[in-house]
Design a protein around this motif. Sequence first.
Motif, PDB file in Angstrom:
ATOM      1  N   ASN A 118     -14.618  33.354   6.060  1.00  0.00           N
ATOM      2  CA  ASN A 118     -14.050  32.041   5.801  1.00  0.00           C
ATOM      3  C   ASN A 118     -14.919  31.301   4.794  1.00  0.00           C
ATOM      4  OD1 ASN A 118     -11.833  31.541   8.072  1.00  0.00           O
ATOM      5  ND2 ASN A 118     -13.541  32.619   9.017  1.00  0.00           N
ATOM      6  N   GLY A 120     -16.988  28.983   4.671  1.00  0.00           N
ATOM      7  CA  GLY A 120     -17.741  28.115   5.575  1.00  0.00           C
ATOM      8  C   GLY A 120     -18.405  26.952   4.885  1.00  0.00           C
ATOM      9  N   VAL A 123     -15.779  24.377   4.136  1.00  0.00           N
ATOM     10  CA  VAL A 123     -15.299  23.780   5.384  1.00  0.00           C
ATOM     11  C   VAL A 123     -16.273  22.705   5.853  1.00  0.00           C
ATOM     12  CG1 VAL A 123     -14.883  24.227   7.835  1.00  0.00           C
ATOM     13  CG2 VAL A 123     -13.946  25.768   6.115  1.00  0.00           C
ATOM     14  N   SER A 126     -16.145  19.617   3.361  1.00  0.00           N
ATOM     15  CA  SER A 126     -14.979  18.749   3.568  1.00  0.00           C
ATOM     16  C   SER A 126     -15.067  18.010   4.896  1.00  0.00           C
ATOM     17  CB  SER A 126     -13.701  19.587   3.510  1.00  0.00           C
ATOM     18  OG  SER A 126     -13.570  20.228   2.270  1.00  0.00           O
ATOM     19  N   PHE A 127     -15.563  18.705   5.931  1.00  0.00           N
ATOM     20  CA  PHE A 127     -15.697  18.095   7.256  1.00  0.00           C
ATOM     21  C   PHE A 127     -16.653  16.904   7.220  1.00  0.00           C
ATOM     22  CE2 PHE A 127     -18.485  18.151  11.054  1.00  0.00           C
ATOM     23  CZ  PHE A 127     -17.591  17.632  11.980  1.00  0.00           C
ATOM     24  N   VAL A 139     -12.015  19.881  12.044  1.00  0.00           N
ATOM     25  CA  VAL A 139     -11.848  21.241  11.546  1.00  0.00           C
ATOM     26  C   VAL A 139     -10.906  21.980  12.494  1.00  0.00           C
ATOM     27  CG1 VAL A 139     -12.975  23.435  11.042  1.00  0.00           C
ATOM     28  CG2 VAL A 139     -14.121  21.291  10.464  1.00  0.00           C
ATOM     29  N   VAL A 141      -9.343  25.465  13.862  1.00  0.00           N
ATOM     30  CA  VAL A 141      -9.746  26.867  13.978  1.00  0.00           C
ATOM     31  C   VAL A 141      -8.618  27.635  14.656  1.00  0.00           C
ATOM     32  CG1 VAL A 141     -11.461  28.461  14.884  1.00  0.00           C
ATOM     33  CG2 VAL A 141     -12.164  26.159  14.191  1.00  0.00           C
ATOM     34  N   GLU A 205     -10.761  29.205   9.597  1.00  0.00           N
ATOM     35  CA  GLU A 205     -11.164  27.817   9.780  1.00  0.00           C
ATOM     36  C   GLU A 205     -10.845  27.045   8.511  1.00  0.00           C
ATOM     37  OE1 GLU A 205     -15.261  27.733  10.815  1.00  0.00           O
ATOM     38  OE2 GLU A 205     -15.093  29.327  12.276  1.00  0.00           O
ATOM     39  N   SER A 206     -10.450  25.796   8.690  1.00  0.00           N
ATOM     40  CA  SER A 206     -10.215  24.941   7.542  1.00  0.00           C
ATOM     41  C   SER A 206     -10.290  23.496   7.996  1.00  0.00           C
ATOM     42  CB  SER A 206      -8.845  25.214   6.925  1.00  0.00           C
ATOM     43  OG  SER A 206      -7.823  24.812   7.811  1.00  0.00           O
ATOM     44  N   PRO A 207     -10.625  22.582   7.080  1.00  0.00           N
ATOM     45  CA  PRO A 207     -10.584  21.165   7.430  1.00  0.00           C
ATOM     46  C   PRO A 207      -9.169  20.782   7.822  1.00  0.00           C
ATOM     47  CG  PRO A 207     -11.734  21.513   5.349  1.00  0.00           C
ATOM     48  CD  PRO A 207     -11.086  22.824   5.721  1.00  0.00           C
ATOM     49  N   ASP A 208      -9.018  20.108   8.924  1.00  0.00           N
ATOM     50  CA  ASP A 208      -7.697  19.768   9.449  1.00  0.00           C
ATOM     51  C   ASP A 208      -7.358  18.350   9.016  1.00  0.00           C
ATOM     52  OD1 ASP A 208      -5.368  19.519  10.734  1.00  0.00           O
ATOM     53  OD2 ASP A 208      -6.138  19.756  12.758  1.00  0.00           O
TER      54      ASP A 208
END
Length: 219
Positions: A118, A120, A123, A126-127, A139, A141, A205-208
Amino acid sequence: MTKDDKPQRMDIETLQAMLSAEKANALAGLNASSLASERADAMAYYLGDMEKDMPTQPGRSKTVSTDVADVIEGLMPQLMDIFAGSDEVVRFEAVGPEDEEAAQQETDYVNHVFMQQNPGFMVLYSFLKDALLSKVGIVKVWWDEREEEQRETYYDMTDEQFALLARDVAASNGAMEIVAHTMRTMDGSVSIEMTKEEPREEQAESPDHESREAREAAY
């Protein structure tokens, strides 16, 4: 409940918990509306847009001080160095000597999934930036299961080699397939092209950004 049954009196702790939950639910809408307004203002300040609070006057200077952006961008390198400045983003500590090998394997695996499988670093970036700018960083997942197809080409195979490969393809239960093959008449060699499907499971995983509005009532 019959006439002879007497209602049980609720204890004070249960009543306080119920009232606290109802109060939090009642204020959730107000908090969400307030947070949305504050986040919109913060984004405008970050972009240097002051038309809402200090509209420009005709014939006057339109210079804007980008203090919000300067502070956030100045903090990001320090925060990223804390969370992603080493080879281990997370580390599992062993409980006893017998757990040291397992803890090291868990550490290596989780760091590999987060930083290699990912993005990381982005992520985390951005988080943290969302948290500084919007007061909350989320984030998302999930576990991603998919199949990847690989195409391989073999040249100048003998009849024996082709027979062995064809046997492996037949025993793969559809995981491998020969899509094309060419017989050369000069020396009897065979050239083939085949595909191979490999199931792959990995954590993604990615910023939500989509779930933020749905969860801001909790803050």
